[in-house]
Design a protein around this motif. Structure first.
Motif, short mmCIF file in Angstrom:
data_model
loop_
_atom_site.label_atom_id
_atom_site.label_comp_id
_atom_site.label_asym_id
_atom_site.label_seq_id
_atom_site.Cartn_x
_atom_site.Cartn_y
_atom_site.Cartn_z
N LEU A 239 9.67 7.98 -10.46
CA LEU A 239 9.48 7.19 -11.68
C LEU A 239 9.07 5.77 -11.33
CD1 LEU A 239 9.72 6.68 -14.73
CD2 LEU A 239 12.17 6.25 -14.38
N LEU A 240 9.77 5.15 -10.38
CA LEU A 240 9.44 3.79 -9.98
C LEU A 240 8.08 3.74 -9.30
CD1 LEU A 240 10.33 0.84 -9.67
CD2 LEU A 240 11.45 1.48 -7.52
N ALA A 241 7.81 4.69 -8.41
CA ALA A 241 6.53 4.69 -7.70
C ALA A 241 5.36 4.89 -8.66
CB ALA A 241 6.53 5.79 -6.64
N GLY A 242 5.49 5.82 -9.59
CA GLY A 242 4.42 6.06 -10.55
C GLY A 242 4.16 4.86 -11.44
N ALA A 243 5.23 4.17 -11.86
CA ALA A 243 5.08 2.99 -12.71
C ALA A 243 4.41 1.84 -11.94
CB ALA A 243 6.44 2.56 -13.24
N VAL A 244 4.80 1.64 -10.69
CA VAL A 244 4.20 0.57 -9.89
C VAL A 244 2.72 0.82 -9.67
CG1 VAL A 244 4.17 -0.46 -7.57
CG2 VAL A 244 6.35 -0.11 -8.75
N MET A 245 2.34 2.08 -9.39
CA MET A 245 0.94 2.38 -9.13
C MET A 245 0.07 2.21 -10.37
SD MET A 245 0.96 5.53 -6.41
CE MET A 245 2.12 6.55 -7.28
N LEU A 246 0.65 2.32 -11.55
CA LEU A 246 -0.12 2.08 -12.77
C LEU A 246 -0.54 0.62 -12.89
CD1 LEU A 246 1.80 4.22 -15.44
CD2 LEU A 246 -0.49 4.62 -14.53
N LEU A 247 0.20 -0.26 -12.24
CA LEU A 247 -0.11 -1.69 -12.30
C LEU A 247 -1.18 -2.09 -11.30
CD1 LEU A 247 3.55 -3.05 -12.59
CD2 LEU A 247 1.94 -2.53 -14.44
N LEU A 248 -1.52 -1.21 -10.37
CA LEU A 248 -2.52 -1.52 -9.35
C LEU A 248 -3.91 -1.13 -9.84
CD1 LEU A 248 -0.66 -0.25 -6.15
CD2 LEU A 248 -0.76 -2.59 -7.04
N ALA A 249 -4.89 -1.92 -9.48
CA ALA A 249 -6.27 -1.64 -9.87
C ALA A 249 -6.77 -0.38 -9.17
CB ALA A 249 -7.17 -2.82 -9.52
N ASP A 250 -7.80 0.24 -9.76
CA ASP A 250 -8.35 1.47 -9.18
C ASP A 250 -8.90 1.26 -7.78
OD1 ASP A 250 -7.72 2.85 -11.43
OD2 ASP A 250 -9.71 2.69 -12.35
N THR A 251 -9.34 0.04 -7.50
CA THR A 251 -9.94 -0.22 -6.17
C THR A 251 -8.89 -0.28 -5.07
OG1 THR A 251 -9.81 -2.60 -6.66
CG2 THR A 251 -11.89 -1.47 -7.15
N ARG A 252 -7.62 -0.42 -5.40
CA ARG A 252 -6.56 -0.52 -4.37
C ARG A 252 -6.02 0.87 -4.06
NH1 ARG A 252 -2.71 -5.55 -5.87
NH2 ARG A 252 -2.12 -5.16 -3.69
N ARG A 253 -6.90 1.70 -3.54
CA ARG A 253 -6.56 3.09 -3.29
C ARG A 253 -5.62 3.25 -2.10
NH1 ARG A 253 -12.83 4.68 -3.93
NH2 ARG A 253 -12.98 4.49 -6.20
N ARG A 254 -5.82 2.46 -1.08
CA ARG A 254 -4.96 2.59 0.09
C ARG A 254 -3.52 2.25 -0.25
NH1 ARG A 254 -8.49 0.02 5.13
NH2 ARG A 254 -10.18 1.57 5.07
N GLU A 255 -3.32 1.19 -1.05
CA GLU A 255 -1.96 0.84 -1.44
C GLU A 255 -1.33 1.94 -2.28
OE1 GLU A 255 -4.58 -0.99 -1.65
OE2 GLU A 255 -4.22 -3.00 -0.83
N ARG A 256 -2.12 2.51 -3.20
CA ARG A 256 -1.61 3.61 -4.02
C ARG A 256 -1.24 4.82 -3.16
NH1 ARG A 256 -5.07 4.40 -9.58
NH2 ARG A 256 -4.47 2.46 -10.62
N ALA A 257 -2.11 5.15 -2.23
CA ALA A 257 -1.84 6.30 -1.37
C ALA A 257 -0.59 6.06 -0.52
CB ALA A 257 -3.05 6.58 -0.47
N PHE A 258 -0.42 4.84 -0.02
CA PHE A 258 0.75 4.52 0.79
C PHE A 258 2.03 4.66 -0.02
CE2 PHE A 258 3.87 1.38 2.29
CZ PHE A 258 4.04 1.82 3.59
N ILE A 259 2.03 4.12 -1.23
CA ILE A 259 3.22 4.21 -2.09
C ILE A 259 3.53 5.67 -2.42
CG2 ILE A 259 4.13 3.66 -4.37
CD1 ILE A 259 2.54 1.05 -4.26
N ALA A 260 2.48 6.46 -2.71
CA ALA A 260 2.68 7.87 -3.06
C ALA A 260 3.28 8.64 -1.90
CB ALA A 260 1.36 8.48 -3.48
N VAL A 261 2.78 8.43 -0.69
CA VAL A 261 3.29 9.16 0.47
C VAL A 261 4.73 8.76 0.76
CG1 VAL A 261 3.02 9.50 2.96
CG2 VAL A 261 1.01 9.54 1.48
N VAL A 262 5.02 7.45 0.72
CA VAL A 262 6.39 6.99 0.97
C VAL A 262 7.35 7.56 -0.07
CG1 VAL A 262 7.88 4.96 1.03
CG2 VAL A 262 5.68 4.90 2.20
#
Length: 542
Positions: free
Chosen positions: A17-40
């Motif tokens: 829940l926390l990871a999904g909410a945080v990734m919604l706040l990141l821009a589409d261009t920040r894919r590496r950050e999104r991928a890192f959060i998802a894997v962790v």
């Protein structure tokens, strides 16, 4: 000092829940950050699931009965929200996190860039699945069902395409009807019993008589129908093959566990209601008949399938039918083997869905599908240019050999041939059925189960043999695909996990048999839930 083990049951829900909410706040261009959060996030879920698996098994004596109860609002049952972890829930959590991690890594090769908000939707899907396995009351089961379904709607349409839109509309319509039925049944049950807590419901249901009992029976019947729709049972599974077959590979692989949520719900609620005189919707005879019909339908569908992704979809239906038929037998003789089969079938069909996309890439048009999809979304940016190797991947050695071996392994798993876990699962299931025929179960039902499992396996062997010949030995012009390690690795890991299941069949079966015994004696579950006291005493001043 905060005891992290005390709060461990909330982690599989709070983390995604926390990871999904945080990734919604990141821009589409920040894919590496999104991928890192998802894997962790997924790794944390896997770690917490394994820890819960150990605690439910009696490790360190923290949960002597193998049942842990968590009160998120610190209100006792049946008034507050309750999360319950036993062996069955812990097994399902671990299976979800394992499959989720494999499909997530596979998606990082390409599919997470074929649409928007993939990682957030994926985390919300995991949250809904974990919550459905953990919740101890019917209303929150409905809530988590809606969370995972809402996420699945977006994931099914991920990647665009007319086929996905058409299948997605059908999938959404059917599941909305099932959710409506689920809500109606919950309202009826609450109106009669005054509770939705599963443990408290098991206590009160046995005291109902007259009109109240008939209303409860009606609510339970509607509830059972809603679960059967979500379990992919015949004749309510017409949406499954087209929906799963049209989804992109990692989403289809993750969907292979979603039908098991309905089966889990039937097993959980049925085990609690059985001692009270189970309503007709949860009676074993009824479940056995529906499961056998589903098994026959899936076997015929496998023989009739010409497209490999639809063939795997029918394999999912066969697994659902096998589980419903086995769980519809009296006693717990078949419950442990059925749970072993559930583990093997989910891992096998998940790997198969991933593999199908790689095999289809050997055709000349397969490599261009994603390029068109990505162009339609205009997801290119200077930081991650759409190079040719982003589309077709980086070659790994002996790609065709890997695909051939993986296909044979998946075929052995879903048909139940030795030496992998599919054979161990079906052999233990058939052995338990024969044993039950000589003890508690009606002999005709047991032999019908044996015949259905064997014939569906034969149908799968014929269909998969035909598909393998067409894919690897036909005269059709095919190109050697260029596979990335991120794509081949998850497929190999899922297959190797099935090998590990076969090698460790003894300890795994012992754990699952203990889970089956726990389901057969729900008094411990009811006592653990209703006796759990809040940490803070109500009315106490601090």
């Amino acid at each position: 000092m905060i005891d992290w083990q005390q709060h461990l049951p909330i982690y599989p829900i709070a983390v995604p829940l926390l990871a999904g909410a945080v990734m919604l706040l990141l821009a589409d261009t920040r894919r590496r950050e999104r991928a890192f959060i998802a894997v962790v996030s997924t790794l944390l879920q896997l770690g917490s699931a394994i820890a819960l698996l150990a605690l439910a098994g009696g490790a360190d004596g923290i949960w002597p009965a193998g049942i842990g109860v968590y009160l998120p609002g610190d209100w006792p049952a049946p008034f507050g929200i309750v999360l319950v972890v036993d062996r069955l829930a812990a097994v399902m959590l671990t299976l979800t996190a394992t499959l989720g991690l494999a499909t997530l890594i596979y998606s990082l090769a390409r599919w997470d860039r074929a649409g928007v908000h993939f990682h957030s939707l994926f985390q919300f899907l995991l949250m809904g699945l974990n919550g459905a396995f953990l919740t101890g009351d019917l209303f929150n089961l409905f809530v988590f069902f809606e969370v995972l379904l809402a996420a699945s709607y977006g994931l099914l349409l991920h990647g665009s395409g007319a086929a996905r839109v058409s299948a997605g509309l059908q999938y959404i319509a059917v599941n909305l009807v099932a959710s409506f039925l689920l809500l109606i049944s919950i309202a009826l049950i609450y109106g009669v019993t005054g509770t939705l807590n599963m443990a408290d419901l098991a206590v009160r249901a046995g005291t109902l008589v007259g009109t109240d009992r008939r209303l409860f029976e009606a609510g339970a019947a509607i509830l059972g129908v809603a679960f059967l729709v979500k379990a992919g049972a015949w004749p309510l599974n017409f949406w499954l093959v087209s929906g799963y077959g049209s989804a992109c590979a990692p989403v289809a692989a993750m969907f292979s566990i979603m039908t098991k949520v309905g089966i889990y719900s039937l097993l959980r609620i049925g085990s609690l209601l059985l001692p009270t005189g189970a309503p007709s919707a949860f009676s074993l005879d009824w479940m056995f008949a529906v499961g056998l019909a589903t098994l026959i339908f899936g076997g015929v569908g496998i023989l009739a399938s010409q497209q490999m992704e639809k063939l795997v979809g029918y394999c999912v239906i066969v697994s659902a039918g096998t589980l419903l038929t086995a769980l519809g037998m009296p006693g717990v003789t078949l419950t442990g083997p059925a749970l072993f089969y559930l583990l093997s079938s989910v891992l096998a069909t998940g790997a198969f869905f991933l593999l199908v996309e790689l095999i289809e890439r050997t055709r000349s048009f397969g490599a261009n599908v994603l390029a068109v999809t990505m162009d339609s979304f205009d997801l290119d940016d200077p930081a991650t240019p759409n190079r040719s190797d982003d589309v077709v991947g980086v070659a790994i050695p002996a790609a065709m050999a890997f695909l051939g071996l993986a296909f044979v392994s998946c075929a052995l798993l879903v048909t139940g041939l030795p030496p992998l876990s599919g054979f161990v699962a079906k052999f233990s299931l058939l052995s338990a059925a024969v044993t039950a025929a000589n003890t508690s179960a009606p002999p005709l039902d047991a032999w019908l189960l044996v015949a259905g499992v064997l014939l569906s396996g034969l149908a799968g062997l014929m269909a998969l043999g035909r598909a393998g010949i067409r894919s690897f030995w036909s005269s059709e012009e095919r190109s050697t695909p260029r596979l990335r390690v991120l794509e081949a690795g998850p497929v190999a890991v899922l297959i190797l996990l099935c090998v590990a299941l076969a090698a460790g069949a003894g300890p795994v079966s012992a754990y699952l048999d203990a889970a089956a015994q726990s389901l057969d004696t729900p008094a411990a579950y009811i006592e653990a839930v209703l006796s759990k006291q809040p940490v803070r005493v109500i009315g106490e001043d601090h």
